[in-house]
Scaffold this motif. Structure first.
Motif, PDB file in Angstrom:
ATOM      1  N   LYS A 112     -27.491 -45.447 -19.486  1.00 50.31           N
ATOM      2  CA  LYS A 112     -26.062 -45.386 -19.212  1.00 50.31           C
ATOM      3  C   LYS A 112     -25.462 -44.154 -19.566  1.00 50.31           C
ATOM      4  CE  LYS A 112     -21.727 -47.746 -20.709  1.00 50.31           C
ATOM      5  NZ  LYS A 112     -21.075 -48.754 -21.379  1.00 50.31           N
ATOM      6  N   ILE A 113     -24.735 -43.500 -18.618  1.00 55.03           N
ATOM      7  CA  ILE A 113     -24.120 -42.178 -18.414  1.00 55.03           C
ATOM      8  C   ILE A 113     -22.974 -42.275 -19.067  1.00 55.03           C
ATOM      9  CG2 ILE A 113     -23.431 -40.275 -17.081  1.00 55.03           C
ATOM     10  CD1 ILE A 113     -26.526 -41.010 -16.958  1.00 55.03           C
ATOM     11  N   GLU A 114     -22.901 -41.051 -20.043  1.00 54.51           N
ATOM     12  CA  GLU A 114     -21.454 -40.842 -20.837  1.00 54.51           C
ATOM     13  C   GLU A 114     -20.973 -39.506 -20.238  1.00 54.51           C
ATOM     14  OE1 GLU A 114     -20.332 -42.738 -23.103  1.00 54.51           O
ATOM     15  OE2 GLU A 114     -22.063 -44.065 -23.218  1.00 54.51           O
ATOM     16  N   ASP A 115     -19.584 -39.486 -20.194  1.00 53.53           N
ATOM     17  CA  ASP A 115     -19.021 -38.259 -19.611  1.00 53.53           C
ATOM     18  C   ASP A 115     -19.441 -36.862 -20.283  1.00 53.53           C
ATOM     19  OD1 ASP A 115     -17.358 -36.792 -18.179  1.00 53.53           O
ATOM     20  OD2 ASP A 115     -15.922 -36.851 -19.856  1.00 53.53           O
ATOM     21  N   ASP A 116     -19.895 -36.063 -19.496  1.00 50.44           N
ATOM     22  CA  ASP A 116     -20.333 -34.542 -20.121  1.00 50.44           C
ATOM     23  C   ASP A 116     -19.114 -33.725 -20.051  1.00 50.44           C
ATOM     24  OD1 ASP A 116     -21.525 -32.240 -20.394  1.00 50.44           O
ATOM     25  OD2 ASP A 116     -22.807 -32.125 -18.784  1.00 50.44           O
ATOM     26  N   ALA A 117     -18.700 -33.534 -21.390  1.00 51.75           N
ATOM     27  CA  ALA A 117     -17.408 -32.675 -21.646  1.00 51.75           C
ATOM     28  C   ALA A 117     -17.670 -31.257 -21.026  1.00 51.75           C
ATOM     29  CB  ALA A 117     -17.474 -32.541 -23.237  1.00 51.75           C
ATOM     30  N   THR A 118     -18.821 -30.830 -20.587  1.00 51.21           N
ATOM     31  CA  THR A 118     -18.781 -29.341 -20.025  1.00 51.21           C
ATOM     32  C   THR A 118     -18.524 -29.336 -18.825  1.00 51.21           C
ATOM     33  OG1 THR A 118     -21.254 -29.702 -19.101  1.00 51.21           O
ATOM     34  CG2 THR A 118     -20.860 -29.104 -21.465  1.00 51.21           C
ATOM     35  N   THR A 119     -18.249 -30.483 -17.904  1.00 55.51           N
ATOM     36  CA  THR A 119     -17.621 -30.548 -16.900  1.00 55.51           C
ATOM     37  C   THR A 119     -16.256 -31.044 -16.706  1.00 55.51           C
ATOM     38  OG1 THR A 119     -18.717 -32.934 -16.192  1.00 55.51           O
ATOM     39  CG2 THR A 119     -19.841 -30.711 -15.639  1.00 55.51           C
ATOM     40  N   ASP A 120     -15.251 -30.210 -16.526  1.00 55.58           N
ATOM     41  CA  ASP A 120     -13.846 -30.802 -16.853  1.00 55.58           C
ATOM     42  C   ASP A 120     -13.290 -31.420 -16.151  1.00 55.58           C
ATOM     43  OD1 ASP A 120     -13.550 -28.677 -15.244  1.00 55.58           O
ATOM     44  OD2 ASP A 120     -12.059 -27.331 -16.365  1.00 55.58           O
ATOM     45  N   TYR A 121     -13.666 -31.668 -14.740  1.00 54.31           N
ATOM     46  CA  TYR A 121     -12.759 -32.320 -13.685  1.00 54.31           C
ATOM     47  C   TYR A 121     -13.841 -33.478 -13.287  1.00 54.31           C
ATOM     48  CZ  TYR A 121     -15.468 -29.616 -10.091  1.00 54.31           C
ATOM     49  OH  TYR A 121     -16.426 -29.269  -9.413  1.00 54.31           O
ATOM     50  N   ILE A 122     -14.814 -33.522 -13.756  1.00 51.77           N
ATOM     51  CA  ILE A 122     -15.755 -34.796 -13.235  1.00 51.77           C
ATOM     52  C   ILE A 122     -15.909 -35.505 -14.254  1.00 51.77           C
ATOM     53  CG2 ILE A 122     -17.991 -35.379 -12.189  1.00 51.77           C
ATOM     54  CD1 ILE A 122     -17.614 -33.105 -10.191  1.00 51.77           C
ATOM     55  N   ASP A 123     -15.622 -36.911 -14.241  1.00 50.50           N
ATOM     56  CA  ASP A 123     -16.431 -37.843 -15.397  1.00 50.50           C
ATOM     57  C   ASP A 123     -17.512 -38.128 -14.714  1.00 50.50           C
ATOM     58  OD1 ASP A 123     -16.647 -39.881 -17.153  1.00 50.50           O
ATOM     59  OD2 ASP A 123     -14.337 -40.319 -17.284  1.00 50.50           O
TER      60      ASP A 123
END
Length: 225
Positions: A112-123
């Motif tokens: 299950k994928i969690e949001d990557d905080a390093t990509t600010d405009y893609i969840d």
């Protein structure tokens, strides 16, 4: 790994888009809001007009970036698989044991994928839900062979082939490395989907994840002579 990923631009085949959405504020907004909208209403109900209304811009502004919504979905899928490829490369780079490398790669593509905080405009957690529900619509079309020749699915195939290489490293004589690897990548999306919608035909549930299932299958590879 997060620091490294933050310095990398995810690569997408330029034939998929008219104008690279990452080159402008509007383009990034189109990507950000299209992900949210597709997740909310589904790809079949999604239109550029609805997206334009959502971002406060004319429908025609979206067409400056993408020829149609199919190309937009291919773009989102390509972005996802490119991001996934970077994760696999960095996470397995310093693992010497190929069996452990395979377990790590399987975990990354099936979890299950969690949001990557390093990509600010893609969840990525929302994008993952779109990939689970809509990815097959990128290639179950009459144009699939032409688009495949144009390289639309190259990144996806690279992800599969990275797993193929690990399987072959573990067991050079295993006769089905490509089928097994593609089954892991595509099959995990299917297992996530039916876990939520067709619970009676999968063993995956709140306690058993698709990752558990595919890691168990991988033991048959690691035990090969």
């Amino acid at each position: 790994m997060r620091t490294l990923l933050s310095n990398i631009k995810v690569q997408v085949n330029p034939k998929i888009y008219i104008k690279d959405p990452e080159t402008s504020v509007l383009g990034r907004k189109i990507i950000q809001e299209s992900i949210i909208l597709i997740d909310e209403i589904g790809f079949d109900s999604f239109t550029f007009k609805k997206l334009g209304d959502r971002i406060g811009s004319n429908e025609s502004s979206v067409y400056r970036y993408f020829e149609n919504k199919h190309k937009l979905l291919v773009y989102l899928s390509s972005w996802y698989w490119s991001w996934m490829e970077y994760r696999i490369v960095f996470a397995t780079a310093n693992i010497a044991d190929p069996s452990e490398k395979l377990r790590k790669a399987i975990t990354l593509v099936t979890e299950k994928i969690e949001d990557d905080a390093t990509t600010d405009y893609i969840d990525e957690s929302v994008l993952n839900r779109i990939i689970i529900a809509e990815f097959t619509k990128t290639f179950l079309t009459k144009e699939v062979d032409l688009e495949n020749k144009e390289g639309f699915f190259l990144i996806y195939k690279r992800v599969v082939n990275r797993i193929v290489d690990i399987i072959t490293e573990i067991s050079p004589d295993f006769p089905f490395p490509k089928s097994f690897a593609s089954g892991i990548v595509e099959g995990s999306l299917h297992q996530h989907f039916i876990k939520d919608h067709f619970k009676t035909i999968t063993d995956c549930n709140d306690d058993v994840s698709p990752t558990d299932f595919y890691l168990h299958l991988a033991t048959f590879i690691t035990k090969q002579p």
